[in-house]
Motif scaffolding. Structure first.
Motif, mmCIF file in Angstrom:
data_model
loop_
_atom_site.group_PDB
_atom_site.id
_atom_site.type_symbol
_atom_site.label_atom_id
_atom_site.label_comp_id
_atom_site.label_asym_id
_atom_site.label_seq_id
_atom_site.Cartn_x
_atom_site.Cartn_y
_atom_site.Cartn_z
ATOM 1 N N ILE A 191 0.558 -31.702 -24.969
ATOM 2 C CA ILE A 191 0.183 -30.510 -25.730
ATOM 3 C C ILE A 191 -1.333 -30.435 -25.813
ATOM 4 C CG2 ILE A 191 0.184 -29.465 -28.037
ATOM 5 C CD1 ILE A 191 3.022 -30.403 -28.387
ATOM 6 N N VAL A 192 -1.879 -29.311 -25.382
ATOM 7 C CA VAL A 192 -3.319 -29.061 -25.496
ATOM 8 C C VAL A 192 -3.510 -28.112 -26.667
ATOM 9 C CG1 VAL A 192 -5.399 -28.312 -24.292
ATOM 10 C CG2 VAL A 192 -3.482 -29.269 -22.994
ATOM 11 N N ASN A 193 -4.315 -28.519 -27.656
ATOM 12 C CA ASN A 193 -4.368 -27.757 -28.897
ATOM 13 C C ASN A 193 -5.774 -27.728 -29.502
ATOM 14 O OD1 ASN A 193 -2.782 -26.201 -30.655
ATOM 15 N ND2 ASN A 193 -2.664 -27.854 -32.136
ATOM 16 N N PRO A 194 -6.449 -26.553 -29.482
ATOM 17 C CA PRO A 194 -6.053 -25.276 -28.902
ATOM 18 C C PRO A 194 -5.790 -25.401 -27.398
ATOM 19 C CG PRO A 194 -7.942 -24.977 -30.353
ATOM 20 C CD PRO A 194 -7.771 -26.455 -30.159
ATOM 21 N N ASN A 195 -4.923 -24.519 -26.930
ATOM 22 C CA ASN A 195 -4.498 -24.610 -25.545
ATOM 23 C C ASN A 195 -5.566 -24.092 -24.592
ATOM 24 O OD1 ASN A 195 -2.547 -25.115 -23.467
ATOM 25 N ND2 ASN A 195 -2.137 -22.927 -23.368
ATOM 26 N N ASN A 196 -5.666 -24.734 -23.457
ATOM 27 C CA ASN A 196 -6.520 -24.271 -22.368
ATOM 28 C C ASN A 196 -5.584 -23.801 -21.254
ATOM 29 O OD1 ASN A 196 -8.496 -23.878 -20.428
ATOM 30 N ND2 ASN A 196 -8.997 -26.028 -20.177
ATOM 31 N N PRO A 197 -5.538 -22.498 -20.922
ATOM 32 C CA PRO A 197 -6.636 -21.532 -21.015
ATOM 33 C C PRO A 197 -6.527 -20.481 -22.116
ATOM 34 C CG PRO A 197 -5.039 -20.734 -19.438
ATOM 35 C CD PRO A 197 -4.487 -22.026 -19.984
ATOM 36 N N THR A 198 -5.460 -20.473 -22.893
ATOM 37 C CA THR A 198 -5.236 -19.333 -23.789
ATOM 38 C C THR A 198 -6.061 -19.392 -25.062
ATOM 39 O OG1 THR A 198 -3.373 -20.473 -24.821
ATOM 40 C CG2 THR A 198 -2.871 -19.036 -22.934
ATOM 41 N N GLY A 199 -6.523 -20.585 -25.438
ATOM 42 C CA GLY A 199 -7.289 -20.739 -26.675
ATOM 43 C C GLY A 199 -6.441 -20.689 -27.929
ATOM 44 N N THR A 200 -5.138 -20.585 -27.770
ATOM 45 C CA THR A 200 -4.227 -20.398 -28.901
ATOM 46 C C THR A 200 -3.812 -21.736 -29.514
ATOM 47 O OG1 THR A 200 -2.508 -20.180 -27.205
ATOM 48 C CG2 THR A 200 -3.325 -18.156 -28.221
ATOM 49 N N ILE A 201 -3.371 -21.650 -30.762
ATOM 50 C CA ILE A 201 -3.024 -22.840 -31.536
ATOM 51 C C ILE A 201 -1.511 -23.046 -31.582
ATOM 52 C CG2 ILE A 201 -2.802 -23.599 -33.957
ATOM 53 C CD1 ILE A 201 -5.369 -24.495 -32.892
ATOM 54 N N VAL A 219 6.585 -40.247 -25.614
ATOM 55 C CA VAL A 219 5.307 -40.203 -26.307
ATOM 56 C C VAL A 219 4.795 -38.766 -26.311
ATOM 57 C CG1 VAL A 219 2.896 -40.971 -26.252
ATOM 58 C CG2 VAL A 219 4.719 -42.583 -25.727
ATOM 59 N N VAL A 220 4.183 -38.360 -27.428
ATOM 60 C CA VAL A 220 3.540 -37.046 -27.514
ATOM 61 C C VAL A 220 2.047 -37.250 -27.302
ATOM 62 C CG1 VAL A 220 3.056 -35.049 -28.972
ATOM 63 C CG2 VAL A 220 5.307 -36.171 -29.083
ATOM 64 N N ILE A 221 1.499 -36.582 -26.303
ATOM 65 C CA ILE A 221 0.077 -36.675 -25.988
ATOM 66 C C ILE A 221 -0.576 -35.358 -26.374
ATOM 67 C CG2 ILE A 221 -1.632 -36.979 -24.151
ATOM 68 C CD1 ILE A 221 0.555 -38.574 -22.624
ATOM 69 N N VAL A 222 -1.503 -35.408 -27.320
ATOM 70 C CA VAL A 222 -2.157 -34.199 -27.825
ATOM 71 C C VAL A 222 -3.628 -34.231 -27.424
ATOM 72 C CG1 VAL A 222 -2.669 -32.778 -29.837
ATOM 73 C CG2 VAL A 222 -0.541 -34.106 -29.762
ATOM 74 N N ASP A 223 -4.022 -33.252 -26.643
ATOM 75 C CA ASP A 223 -5.401 -33.115 -26.178
ATOM 76 C C ASP A 223 -6.131 -32.193 -27.152
ATOM 77 O OD1 ASP A 223 -7.761 -32.632 -24.841
ATOM 78 O OD2 ASP A 223 -6.827 -32.309 -22.888
ATOM 79 N N GLU A 224 -6.978 -32.777 -27.991
ATOM 80 C CA GLU A 224 -7.710 -32.013 -29.001
ATOM 81 C C GLU A 224 -9.158 -31.738 -28.577
ATOM 82 O OE1 GLU A 224 -5.379 -33.017 -33.190
ATOM 83 O OE2 GLU A 224 -7.367 -33.887 -32.851
ATOM 84 N N ALA A 225 -9.351 -31.479 -27.293
ATOM 85 C CA ALA A 225 -10.711 -31.250 -26.790
ATOM 86 C C ALA A 225 -11.403 -30.105 -27.521
ATOM 87 C CB ALA A 225 -10.666 -30.964 -25.289
ATOM 88 N N TYR A 226 -10.647 -29.082 -27.917
ATOM 89 C CA TYR A 226 -11.233 -27.892 -28.534
ATOM 90 C C TYR A 226 -10.892 -27.774 -30.016
ATOM 91 C CZ TYR A 226 -11.546 -26.992 -23.571
ATOM 92 O OH TYR A 226 -11.807 -27.131 -22.229
ATOM 93 N N THR A 250 -12.988 -35.298 -27.326
ATOM 94 C CA THR A 250 -14.182 -35.348 -26.500
ATOM 95 C C THR A 250 -15.387 -34.881 -27.296
ATOM 96 O OG1 THR A 250 -15.226 -34.554 -24.456
ATOM 97 C CG2 THR A 250 -13.783 -33.017 -25.605
ATOM 98 N N PHE A 251 -16.560 -35.371 -26.918
ATOM 99 C CA PHE A 251 -17.810 -34.907 -27.505
ATOM 100 C C PHE A 251 -18.476 -33.854 -26.609
ATOM 101 C CE2 PHE A 251 -16.953 -38.838 -29.624
ATOM 102 C CZ PHE A 251 -17.457 -38.668 -30.911
ATOM 103 N N VAL A 264 -12.916 -40.171 -27.092
ATOM 104 C CA VAL A 264 -12.113 -41.208 -27.731
ATOM 105 C C VAL A 264 -10.644 -41.000 -27.405
ATOM 106 C CG1 VAL A 264 -13.655 -41.749 -29.652
ATOM 107 C CG2 VAL A 264 -12.034 -39.878 -29.891
ATOM 108 N N ALA A 265 -9.962 -42.111 -27.241
ATOM 109 C CA ALA A 265 -8.503 -42.127 -27.175
ATOM 110 C C ALA A 265 -8.023 -42.805 -28.447
ATOM 111 C CB ALA A 265 -8.023 -42.887 -25.948
ATOM 112 N N VAL A 266 -7.115 -42.153 -29.170
ATOM 113 C CA VAL A 266 -6.654 -42.645 -30.464
ATOM 114 C C VAL A 266 -5.146 -42.845 -30.400
ATOM 115 C CG1 VAL A 266 -6.758 -42.273 -32.957
ATOM 116 C CG2 VAL A 266 -8.448 -41.161 -31.471
ATOM 117 N N ALA A 267 -4.722 -44.080 -30.592
ATOM 118 C CA ALA A 267 -3.296 -44.395 -30.496
ATOM 119 C C ALA A 267 -3.048 -45.786 -31.050
ATOM 120 C CB ALA A 267 -2.819 -44.315 -29.042
ATOM 121 N N ARG A 268 -1.772 -46.119 -31.239
ATOM 122 C CA ARG A 268 -1.430 -47.484 -31.621
ATOM 123 C C ARG A 268 -1.947 -48.462 -30.570
ATOM 124 N NH1 ARG A 268 4.103 -45.765 -31.951
ATOM 125 N NH2 ARG A 268 4.400 -47.185 -30.194
#
Length: 420
Positions: A191-201, A219-226, A250-251, A264-268
């Motif tokens: 899951i990309v959140n906000p999504n790329n390319p739509t920018g939606t949440i 596993v749920v992988i959430v990409d919070e780049a935006y 990401t910075f 950063v990668a954040v996980a157990r």
């Protein structure tokens, strides 16, 4: 200093994680395939030699070109980050691993994380590949939204994992219930959140529902780049609660550090440890630089940075969308990112070619939405130039410009696909 670093992972294991992240950025076929799929040749006039060849071709763009194609931040690093770089650079003659530990400790404090739950990396592209590839395979499919960031399905192709795309819902959010129904035993949900390319949440409660209702072992992988451009709460607290989730940050985006490479990668700890099963550690680029670490730490501690830049982005985005809607152009609604999508009523690739001739580099289109292009929010001045060029190109008959010309080396357009 103890042999156990601040994250709670042994120093050797931590460096292996960092090294594997860098190795992913340089050695995986998925990333090489991205360049080929984008139409960018590995070599050509203006291409740099060796690592990062495609990126080297961007210098062939007209120096006056407005680059609003790759979701970068035209503001660059904050002054707090620049000051931290200046203060830290003189220490560059030594490794100073404690710099990394201090930055991780700041991140831990912000999110209430225990030691061992964070890996600080040179960018987020490599760790994203590792998060994906360590949890999918021939018998562990990847379920992802469509359209969404391509790194997900390219990682699946590399790992020979079945790809299970699920269309976004009517609000252009990830349809988590449909994603659960799509396969009985996937390895991962992306899951990309906000999504790329739509920018939606995708609402936080939907991600929590997915965590509670997904099959065991996935596993749920959430990409919070935006993430910082939106008002939504992060799901990093679910990592602190020991759920089956990996969150990537990401910075490069709101913090304006795309060229400095920090993420950063954040996980157990057990999920982070799986990263090392994907690739051997890199001999070079094995860790984040001390200057990038210091800049990241200063950015995290700069309380005014995120709200100020979120407002700047939102204001310029709103002004641009108001102009487009006033002229009756169809914009995909709901963007909470630093980009948006717009219907150009012709193949997006052709429209990109028309815009590049006006010295405006815009983003690409996606197979699920071939007549939409993605546009990054630049400065107010850059978006004014975009508006003028956009109207001119929309007034030009479709097919007048050959879209294939866009991908000649001299017209290579920067993209976040090369973020590393």
């Amino acid at each position: 200093m103890s042999s156990s670093i601040h994250t709670g992972v042994s120093r050797r294991s931590f460096m292996r994680i960092l090294g594997a992240a860098s190795a992913a950025a340089t050695s995986f076929p998925a990333l090489a395939a991205v360049q080929q799929a984008a139409g960018a040749p590995a070599q050509g006039p203006g291409a740099s030699r060796g690592f990062g060849g495609a990126a080297g071709m961007t210098r062939n763009l007209n120096r006056d070109t407005v680059i609003i194609s790759s979701n970068e931040n035209p503001l660059g690093p904050a002054q707090s980050a620049l000051s931290a770089i200046g203060e830290t650079a003189p220490l560059g003659g030594r490794y100073h691993q404690e710099e990394t530990m201090k930055t991780v400790a700041v991140f831990n404090d912000l999110f209430g994380l225990k030691p061992g739950y964070v890996a600080l990396t040179p960018g987020s592209g490599g760790p994203l590949d590792l998060a994906l590839m360590s949890n999918i395979g021939p018998d562990k499919p990847l379920v992802y939204g469509d359209p969404s960031y391509e790194q997900g399905f390219r990682a699946a192709e590399t790992m020979k994992a079945p790809k299970v795309p699920v269309p976004l819902n009517a609000a252009f959010a990830h349809d988590v219930k449909a994603m659960v129904k799509a396969h009985p035993s996937p390895g991962a949900y992306y899951i990309v959140n906000p999504n790329n390319p739509t920018g939606t949440i995708t609402p936080r409660e939907d991600i929590l529902w997915l965590l509670a209702n997904k099959p065991a072992g996935s596993v749920v992988i959430v990409d919070e780049a935006y993430h910082h451009f939106s008002e939504q709460d992060s799901v990093i607290d679910q990592v602190a609660a020991d759920k089956d989730i990996i969150v990537l940050r990401t910075f490069s985006k709101i913090y304006g550090m795309a060229g400095l490479r920090a993420g950063v990668a954040v996980a157990r700890p057990d999920l982070l440890a799986k990263f090392t099963t994907v690739a051997a550690p890199a001999r070079s680029l094995a860790s984040i630089s001390i200057t990038s670490s210091a800049a990241a730490r200063a950015s995290l501690q700069d309380k005014e940075l995120v709200p100020l830049r979120r407002k700047i982005n939102a204001d310029v985005r709103a002004e641009t969308l108001e102009f487009l809607e006033k002229h009756n152009y169809k914009v995909l609604p709901g963007s909470q990112a630093n980009f948006f999508m717009i219907d150009v009523k012709r193949p997006g690739r052709d429209f990109q070619a028309a815009m590049i001739k006006e010295n405006i580099a815009i983003g690409r289109s996606w197979p699920a939405m071939p007549n939409y292009v993605r546009v990054t929010v630049g400065t107010k001045q850059e978006m004014a130039k975009f508006q003028t060029a956009f109207v001119k190109c929309m007034d030009t008959a479709p097919g007048t410009v050959n879209g294939a010309s866009l991908f000649m080396p001299e017209y290579h357009v920067p993209s976040e696909l090369y973020r590393g």
